[in-house]
Write a protein that holds these residues in place. Structure first.
Motif, PDB file in Angstrom:
ATOM      1  N   LYS A  85       0.816  -1.223   0.000  1.00  0.00           N
ATOM      2  CA  LYS A  85       0.000   0.000   0.000  1.00  0.00           C
ATOM      3  C   LYS A  85       0.845   1.266   0.000  1.00  0.00           C
ATOM      4  O   LYS A  85       0.315   2.361  -0.241  1.00  0.00           O
ATOM      5  N   ASN A  86       2.150   1.114   0.217  1.00  0.00           N
ATOM      6  CA  ASN A  86       3.052   2.274   0.196  1.00  0.00           C
ATOM      7  C   ASN A  86       3.870   2.353  -1.092  1.00  0.00           C
ATOM      8  O   ASN A  86       4.790   3.158  -1.198  1.00  0.00           O
ATOM      9  N   VAL A  87       3.542   1.520  -2.073  1.00  0.00           N
ATOM     10  CA  VAL A  87       4.152   1.577  -3.406  1.00  0.00           C
ATOM     11  C   VAL A  87       3.038   1.939  -4.380  1.00  0.00           C
ATOM     12  O   VAL A  87       2.120   1.142  -4.598  1.00  0.00           O
ATOM     13  N   ILE A  88       3.096   3.127  -4.934  1.00  0.00           N
ATOM     14  CA  ILE A  88       2.012   3.656  -5.756  1.00  0.00           C
ATOM     15  C   ILE A  88       2.488   3.800  -7.201  1.00  0.00           C
ATOM     16  O   ILE A  88       3.455   4.507  -7.466  1.00  0.00           O
ATOM     17  N   PHE A  89       1.817   3.134  -8.108  1.00  0.00           N
ATOM     18  CA  PHE A  89       2.173   3.206  -9.524  1.00  0.00           C
ATOM     19  C   PHE A  89       1.313   4.262 -10.212  1.00  0.00           C
ATOM     20  O   PHE A  89       0.107   4.364  -9.965  1.00  0.00           O
ATOM     21  N   PHE A  90       1.938   5.030 -11.071  1.00  0.00           N
ATOM     22  CA  PHE A  90       1.190   5.966 -11.894  1.00  0.00           C
ATOM     23  C   PHE A  90       1.852   6.032 -13.260  1.00  0.00           C
ATOM     24  O   PHE A  90       2.921   5.455 -13.465  1.00  0.00           O
ATOM     25  N   GLU A  91       1.208   6.695 -14.200  1.00  0.00           N
ATOM     26  CA  GLU A  91       1.624   6.569 -15.590  1.00  0.00           C
ATOM     27  C   GLU A  91       1.814   7.934 -16.247  1.00  0.00           C
ATOM     28  O   GLU A  91       0.940   8.804 -16.128  1.00  0.00           O
ATOM     29  N   GLN A  92       2.960   8.101 -16.925  1.00  0.00           N
ATOM     30  CA  GLN A  92       3.164   9.334 -17.667  1.00  0.00           C
ATOM     31  C   GLN A  92       2.289   9.337 -18.912  1.00  0.00           C
ATOM     32  O   GLN A  92       1.830   8.290 -19.363  1.00  0.00           O
ATOM     33  N   ALA A 115       3.833   8.478 -28.411  1.00  0.00           N
ATOM     34  CA  ALA A 115       5.039   8.106 -27.669  1.00  0.00           C
ATOM     35  C   ALA A 115       4.971   8.751 -26.294  1.00  0.00           C
ATOM     36  O   ALA A 115       4.304   9.780 -26.120  1.00  0.00           O
ATOM     37  N   PRO A 116       5.632   8.164 -25.291  1.00  0.00           N
ATOM     38  CA  PRO A 116       5.655   8.784 -23.961  1.00  0.00           C
ATOM     39  C   PRO A 116       6.141  10.224 -24.040  1.00  0.00           C
ATOM     40  O   PRO A 116       6.986  10.566 -24.873  1.00  0.00           O
ATOM     41  N   GLY A 121       6.872  14.725 -18.286  1.00  0.00           N
ATOM     42  CA  GLY A 121       5.476  14.370 -18.103  1.00  0.00           C
ATOM     43  C   GLY A 121       5.149  14.047 -16.662  1.00  0.00           C
ATOM     44  O   GLY A 121       3.979  13.855 -16.302  1.00  0.00           O
ATOM     45  N   LEU A 122       6.171  13.985 -15.835  1.00  0.00           N
ATOM     46  CA  LEU A 122       5.997  13.722 -14.408  1.00  0.00           C
ATOM     47  C   LEU A 122       4.953  14.635 -13.778  1.00  0.00           C
ATOM     48  O   LEU A 122       4.100  14.192 -13.006  1.00  0.00           O
ATOM     49  N   TYR A 123       5.008  15.914 -14.111  1.00  0.00           N
ATOM     50  CA  TYR A 123       4.179  16.894 -13.399  1.00  0.00           C
ATOM     51  C   TYR A 123       2.697  16.696 -13.690  1.00  0.00           C
ATOM     52  O   TYR A 123       1.869  16.662 -12.768  1.00  0.00           O
TER      53      TYR A 123
END
Length: 386
Positions: A85-92, A115-116, A121-123
């Protein structure tokens, strides 16, 4: 920042899953997970906290091609001992690919090639929903819920990275910085690397192609390179600053990368894989926000202690698995020698990050001589290498 596919490495897996050939065969993700676990334990001991009470949440930015495989990899390996629960995945995000004339490329008759959007794209990705099921939950909302004030961001491909480095965080907090960058001294005036510098009164990263040979060779009074602060994509932010990026994000410019982009020939319907660059990918860079920062700070660190990027295929001889492995094992030799041990020539000892984050906790090796190579997970195992 872990959206890379590792194609230059000849790998089909996400770059964070890559094994650089250490005796333990741990991946980059596992190394970083074990550093987090060790730092949590060190913080608990230093601050007299109960075991398990210190939590460093880990936000892993993936890309469309790598997200599913990255999540599956963590699940398969039980999150390397961290609480899931303390590892959070998100997507650029992604951006459309363009021809050299600026027209949109199609990779099928009914689909735009994308393309990525680059590590910048982090922000925007921190504001995006973490899942389609709960569109109110984002990285920024999760940081707020956890009352996190400061964030350390880095690229997954650096085997020497000090995840959540307390020295860097403490330095930036002391400087009251909104955003900051770690740098290393350039290896040479001609090194192909961007440098942190001022454009007028604003900090930015100046690419090596933007600096003349004369400027690259300029030196200060103490004989250091005038433009010698090499950028290593290792940054600090306050969470309030991350929340503010949206207010100026539209002012940031896209960067053009000329690439080989597969496409569908609309006249023949044939799918074409070009042999040379035929179009443009648009990218944003994580350092594009620097000029918009009111309170910016820079911390120079030793390259051999904190920066060994993994970029190139095995056998290249520069920024490849062999150099990453060499640099990490050399650091572990320094850890042992600094603690008072002697390591015989040719002996290579890998020390698990779960045993030592940055050379601490090795006092028991003082006066000992290590004659055998290997990797260790505990102090007791070190005695088997004498």
């Amino acid at each position: 920042m872990a959206g890379g596919q590792g194609t230059r490495l000849g790998s089909t897996a996400p770059k964070g899953c890559y094994d650089i050939g250490l005796p333990s065969h741990k991946s980059l993700f596992q190394y970083q997970a074990e550093r987090i676990a060790r730092l949590q334990a060190v913080a608990e001991k230093e601050c007299n906290k109960a075991a398990g009470s210190v939590i460093i949440p880990w936000y892993v930015m993936t890309s469309g091609p790598t997200r599913r495989e990255t999540e599956d990899y963590f699940t398969k390996n039980k999150f390397f001992g961290l609480d899931a629960k303390n590892v959070i995945f998100f997507e650029q995000g992604t951006l459309p690919c363009l021809t050299t004339e600026g027209k949109i490329v199609l990779d099928s008759p009914s689909h735009i090639a994308v393309a990525p959007d680059g590590n910048g794209g982090l922000y925007a990705a921190t504001r995006a929903p973490l899942s389609q099921e709960d569109k109110s939950h984002s990285v920024l909302s999760d940081l707020k819920k956890r009352k996190v004030l400061y964030v350390h961001a880095y690229c997954v491909d650096n085997c020497l990275v000090k995840v959540a480095d307390p020295v860097f965080l403490g330095y930036c907090i002391n400087k009251q910085a909104d955003c900051a960058a770690k740098v290393v001294p350039k290896a040479s005036p001609s090194e192909s690397v961007g440098v942190v510098a001022r454009r007028g009164d604003k900090f930015s990263v100046v690419e090596y192609s933007e600096i003349s040979q004369e400027q690259a060779n300029m030196r200060s009074d103490n004989n250091e390179l005038a433009f010698g602060a090499a950028n290593i994509a290792n940054h600090f932010y306050t969470t309030s600053y991350l929340n503010s990026v949206e207010s100026f994000e539209e002012d940031l410019a896209f960067h053009i990368a000329r690439k080989k982009i597969p496409f569908v020939d609309l006249e023949t319907g044939e799918f074409v894989k070009p042999s040379k660059p035929n179009g443009m990918k648009l990218e944003m860079f994580v350092f594009d926000v620097f000029p918009y920062t009111q309170r910016f700070a820079v911390l120079e660190v030793a390259r051999n202690e904190e920066f060994s990027p993994l970029k190139n295929a095995p056998g290249t001889g520069s920024d490849d698995p062999g150099t990453s492995r060499r640099d990490l094992l050399a650091q572990h030799r320094r850890f042992l020698e600094a603690a008072g041990a002697r390591v015989e020539d040719g002996v290579q000892i890998e020390i698990s990050p779960s045993l030592s984050y940055s050379g601490e906790g090795l006092e028991l090796v003082k006066g000992k001589t290590f004659t055998k190579s290997g990797h260790v997970q505990s102090l007791e195992e070190l005695d088997t290498l004498l």
